[in-house]
Design a protein around this motif. Structure first.
Motif, PDB file in Angstrom:
ATOM      1  N   ALA A 195      22.011 -25.341   3.959  1.00 33.81           N
ATOM      2  CA  ALA A 195      22.886 -24.171   3.944  1.00 33.81           C
ATOM      3  C   ALA A 195      23.530 -24.034   2.567  1.00 33.81           C
ATOM      4  N   ASP A 196      23.100 -23.012   1.818  1.00 38.39           N
ATOM      5  CA  ASP A 196      23.629 -22.741   0.479  1.00 38.39           C
ATOM      6  C   ASP A 196      23.506 -23.988  -0.391  1.00 38.39           C
ATOM      7  N   TRP A 197      24.631 -24.554  -0.839  1.00 38.91           N
ATOM      8  CA  TRP A 197      24.621 -25.709  -1.735  1.00 38.91           C
ATOM      9  C   TRP A 197      24.629 -27.029  -0.968  1.00 38.91           C
ATOM     10  N   GLY A 198      24.549 -26.976   0.347  1.00 37.50           N
ATOM     11  CA  GLY A 198      24.748 -28.163   1.169  1.00 37.50           C
ATOM     12  C   GLY A 198      23.664 -29.222   1.043  1.00 37.50           C
ATOM     13  N   ASP A 199      23.974 -30.416   1.555  1.00 37.32           N
ATOM     14  CA  ASP A 199      23.022 -31.524   1.520  1.00 37.32           C
ATOM     15  C   ASP A 199      22.696 -32.025   2.926  1.00 37.32           C
ATOM     16  N   VAL A 200      22.680 -31.101   3.889  1.00 39.00           N
ATOM     17  CA  VAL A 200      22.275 -31.393   5.266  1.00 39.00           C
ATOM     18  C   VAL A 200      21.149 -30.426   5.623  1.00 39.00           C
ATOM     19  N   GLN A 201      19.942 -30.958   5.860  1.00 36.00           N
ATOM     20  CA  GLN A 201      18.816 -30.069   6.161  1.00 36.00           C
ATOM     21  C   GLN A 201      18.840 -29.617   7.620  1.00 36.00           C
ATOM     22  N   HIS A 202      18.018 -28.613   7.913  1.00 37.70           N
ATOM     23  CA  HIS A 202      18.057 -27.993   9.241  1.00 37.70           C
ATOM     24  C   HIS A 202      17.572 -28.932  10.334  1.00 37.70           C
ATOM     25  N   THR A 203      16.698 -29.863   9.979  1.00 33.84           N
ATOM     26  CA  THR A 203      16.132 -30.771  10.968  1.00 33.84           C
ATOM     27  C   THR A 203      16.735 -32.170  10.815  1.00 33.84           C
ATOM     28  N   HIS A 204      16.683 -32.970  11.892  1.00 31.57           N
ATOM     29  CA  HIS A 204      17.186 -34.336  11.952  1.00 31.57           C
ATOM     30  C   HIS A 204      18.695 -34.334  12.270  1.00 31.57           C
ATOM     31  N   PRO A 205      19.134 -35.217  13.144  1.00 32.07           N
ATOM     32  CA  PRO A 205      20.545 -35.261  13.550  1.00 32.07           C
ATOM     33  C   PRO A 205      21.524 -35.559  12.414  1.00 32.07           C
ATOM     34  N   TRP A 206      21.071 -36.265  11.372  1.00 31.65           N
ATOM     35  CA  TRP A 206      21.924 -36.501  10.202  1.00 31.65           C
ATOM     36  C   TRP A 206      21.551 -35.494   9.120  1.00 31.65           C
ATOM     37  N   ILE A 287      22.192 -13.338   5.581  1.00 31.08           N
ATOM     38  CA  ILE A 287      23.233 -14.306   5.204  1.00 31.08           C
ATOM     39  C   ILE A 287      23.494 -14.227   3.700  1.00 31.08           C
ATOM     40  N   TYR A 288      24.751 -14.204   3.356  1.00 31.04           N
ATOM     41  CA  TYR A 288      25.174 -14.145   1.951  1.00 31.04           C
ATOM     42  C   TYR A 288      25.701 -15.513   1.533  1.00 31.04           C
ATOM     43  N   TYR A 289      25.130 -16.073   0.450  1.00 33.06           N
ATOM     44  CA  TYR A 289      25.524 -17.388  -0.047  1.00 33.06           C
ATOM     45  C   TYR A 289      26.610 -17.253  -1.118  1.00 33.06           C
ATOM     46  N   HIS A 290      27.823 -17.637  -0.774  1.00 26.70           N
ATOM     47  CA  HIS A 290      28.937 -17.557  -1.718  1.00 26.70           C
ATOM     48  C   HIS A 290      28.815 -18.594  -2.836  1.00 26.70           C
ATOM     49  N   GLY A 291      28.560 -19.857  -2.462  1.00 21.44           N
ATOM     50  CA  GLY A 291      28.543 -20.933  -3.453  1.00 21.44           C
ATOM     51  C   GLY A 291      27.443 -20.790  -4.474  1.00 21.44           C
ATOM     52  N   GLY A 292      26.217 -20.550  -3.997  1.00 13.34           N
ATOM     53  CA  GLY A 292      25.097 -20.389  -4.914  1.00 13.34           C
ATOM     54  C   GLY A 292      25.285 -19.206  -5.835  1.00 13.34           C
ATOM     55  N   THR A 293      25.910 -18.138  -5.323  1.00 10.61           N
ATOM     56  CA  THR A 293      26.164 -16.963  -6.155  1.00 10.61           C
ATOM     57  C   THR A 293      27.153 -17.291  -7.273  1.00 10.61           C
ATOM     58  N   ALA A 294      28.195 -18.051  -6.943  1.00 12.46           N
ATOM     59  CA  ALA A 294      29.177 -18.450  -7.957  1.00 12.46           C
ATOM     60  C   ALA A 294      28.521 -19.273  -9.067  1.00 12.46           C
ATOM     61  N   VAL A 295      27.622 -20.187  -8.688  1.00 13.72           N
ATOM     62  CA  VAL A 295      26.939 -21.022  -9.675  1.00 13.72           C
ATOM     63  C   VAL A 295      25.955 -20.187 -10.494  1.00 13.72           C
ATOM     64  N   ALA A 296      25.335 -19.203  -9.867  1.00 15.86           N
ATOM     65  CA  ALA A 296      24.437 -18.302 -10.603  1.00 15.86           C
ATOM     66  C   ALA A 296      25.198 -17.524 -11.670  1.00 15.86           C
ATOM     67  N   THR A 356      37.234 -24.836  -1.114  1.00 16.46           N
ATOM     68  CA  THR A 356      37.836 -24.564  -2.428  1.00 16.46           C
ATOM     69  C   THR A 356      36.955 -25.113  -3.539  1.00 16.46           C
ATOM     70  N   TRP A 357      36.216 -26.163  -3.244  1.00  9.70           N
ATOM     71  CA  TRP A 357      35.328 -26.813  -4.206  1.00  9.70           C
ATOM     72  C   TRP A 357      34.388 -25.814  -4.872  1.00  9.70           C
ATOM     73  N   PHE A 358      33.985 -24.790  -4.123  1.00 11.66           N
ATOM     74  CA  PHE A 358      33.156 -23.740  -4.713  1.00 11.66           C
ATOM     75  C   PHE A 358      33.940 -22.458  -4.974  1.00 11.66           C
ATOM     76  N   GLY A 359      34.914 -22.162  -4.138  1.00 10.35           N
ATOM     77  CA  GLY A 359      35.745 -20.990  -4.380  1.00 10.35           C
ATOM     78  C   GLY A 359      36.438 -21.060  -5.732  1.00 10.35           C
ATOM     79  N   GLY A 360      36.885 -22.261  -6.100  1.00  2.91           N
ATOM     80  CA  GLY A 360      37.540 -22.441  -7.398  1.00  2.91           C
ATOM     81  C   GLY A 360      36.606 -22.176  -8.565  1.00  2.91           C
ATOM     82  N   ARG A 361      35.317 -22.449  -8.372  1.00  6.85           N
ATOM     83  CA  ARG A 361      34.340 -22.169  -9.432  1.00  6.85           C
ATOM     84  C   ARG A 361      34.160 -20.663  -9.614  1.00  6.85           C
ATOM     85  N   MET A 362      34.218 -19.931  -8.513  1.00  8.72           N
ATOM     86  CA  MET A 362      34.122 -18.477  -8.606  1.00  8.72           C
ATOM     87  C   MET A 362      35.328 -17.924  -9.358  1.00  8.72           C
TER      88      MET A 362
END
Length: 430
Positions: A195-206, A287-296, A356-362
């Protein structure tokens, strides 16, 4: 009065009005006591260490990259340097960079837990890598760049780690992305479906490791991070420009060609290498990605008009969702069934949590691109909740309740930098 006089008076009045508005806003910024409180609190939080926050034992590069400048305000340069060197000592033979490191004696070995990484070059720490994400290499290069900017210690680039210098190892990290994370069809780097900048993939419980069920895709966050890293690398290591400038330019061009939805003026969440994991009746591009857009925007990939449109969409999303700030990860969130990890429920954690970790970058980018009034307005909800909750929380729920670590240093780092940029602007326009 002739037409030239009228034109002159119109321009003059316009300039005076703009100056008055700037002066008024500058005085607001300077008089804002919450800004002072938040900055002081950020300094206190960062003094206590380098791990991501009180809920984490590790030092993560994606976090450290966002608060190393703040750490430079309270730590000696050698301490900052040592953390960077640990990442290089634990670098893989193929050039890959670990996600985080932890003291060996604190590494908890459990079935299904982290697969720890060791190196003869590093006697005190071991590392781990959330392989579903593709931002570790770029984050380290960016962190070195920020370290050099804050300390002026260019000799760090020639520091030997094993038989290779830091400069050489940074290029190896970038080469890893070309060799092992390159989607030739798109001319972009790829990762797992997160999800956007996240490090949790769609599959697998972790969901932090690549598995047989992983669905690969290209997205805006990872690729924008690489653009920034390559710009940083070429500024630090001038002789690297011959090789990396053409790659950087093609990368930026391919991002807009493949991932930018011109009709809807937004980035497509994922373009898949081998089909979407989601059913045909699910419109992921809604779906609109806020974090990735800020980094772009930080990577210089959007025009000023596109930045304003992006901000307007973020504000509209905040209003529609009821979130507290434009740190809202994405909107609308993925449905309950989209991620196996139970923490990724709609508006939970990286699936629509407010970070805020990404909102602050925006906010930082809004100031840099001249949207200072908008930056001030969108910054206030973030600083207000730091004061109200007496902490830099990891993320906030849709009704603005704090969740996760209360000393999340990444949030402290980006907010501190955002306020600093606002104050620098205000001093010039008061």
């Amino acid at each position: 009065m002739n037409k030239y006089c009228i034109l002159f008076m119109t321009v003059y009045v316009g300039i005076c009005t703009a100056q008055y508005r700037d002066n008024k806003l500058a005085n607001k910024v300077i008089a804002n006591e919450e800004f002072v409180q938040v900055k002081n609190k950020a300094l206190e939080v960062v003094k206590t260490g380098f791990n991501a926050g009180d809920g984490y034992g590790e030092v993560w590069i994606r976090d450290y990259n966002t608060f190393i400048e703040l750490s430079a305000e309270v730590f000696e340069a050698k301490e900052l340097e040592e953390n960077l060197l640990v990442f290089f000592r634990l670098q893989g033979a193929d050039g890959n960079i670990i996600d985080g490191f932890i003291p060996k004696e604190k590494a908890v070995k459990t079935d299904g837990g982290y697969q720890y990484i060791y190196s003869d070059l590093e006697s005190n720490y071991c590392g781990h890598k959330n392989t579903v994400e593709t931002d570790h290499e770029s984050s380290l290069v960016q962190a070195v760049f920020k370290y050099l900017k804050k300390t002026g210690n260019k000799n760090f680039l020639s520091t030997k780690v094993g038989t290779e210098t830091v400069a050489v190892r940074m290029e190896k990290a970038m080469q890893f992305l070309l060799d092992y994370r390159w989607a030739t069809e798109f001319g972009l780097i790829y990762g797992a479906t997160t999800a956007d900048w996240g490090d949790v993939q769609h599959t697998h419980p972790w969901g932090v490791y690549i598995t047989d069920d992983t669905k690969y895709c290209v997205d805006i966050y990872d690729n924008a991070m690489m653009v920034i890293a390559l710009d940083n690398l070429m500024e630090m290591v001038r002789e690297a420009k011959t090789k990396w400038q053409p790659i950087r330019n093609k990368l930026a061009k391919n991002i807009k060609r493949v991932l930018w939805d011109d009709k809807n003026q937004k980035f497509i969440p994922h373009v898949y290498l081998d089909g979407s994991p989601y059913p045909d009746n699910f419109n992921e591009n809604a779906i609109y990605y806020h974090g990735g857009t800020a980094v772009a925007i930080e990577a210089g990939l959007l025009s000023k008009a596109q930045i304003k449109t992006s901000l307007d969409k973020m504000i509209a999303n905040v209003k529609a969702s009821g979130a507290g700030s434009i740190g809202l990860t994405l909107y609308p969130p993925y449905p309950e069934w989209a991620f196996e990890n139970k923490g990724m429920y709609p508006y939970g954690y990286q699936n629509g949590g407010d970070w805020t970790w990404f909102g602050g970058r925006m906010i930082q980018q809004l100031v840099k691109y001249g949207f200072v009034k908008e930056a001030y307005e969108q910054l206030l909800p973030m600083t207000d909740r730091v004061v109200k909750n007496n902490g830099f929380y990891e993320w906030y729920t849709i009704d603005n309740r704090p969740e996760g670590s209360g000393t999340f240093r990444g949030s402290a780092g980006v907010l501190y930098n955002a306020i600093e940029l606002m104050e620098e602007w205000a001093e010039k326009h008061k």
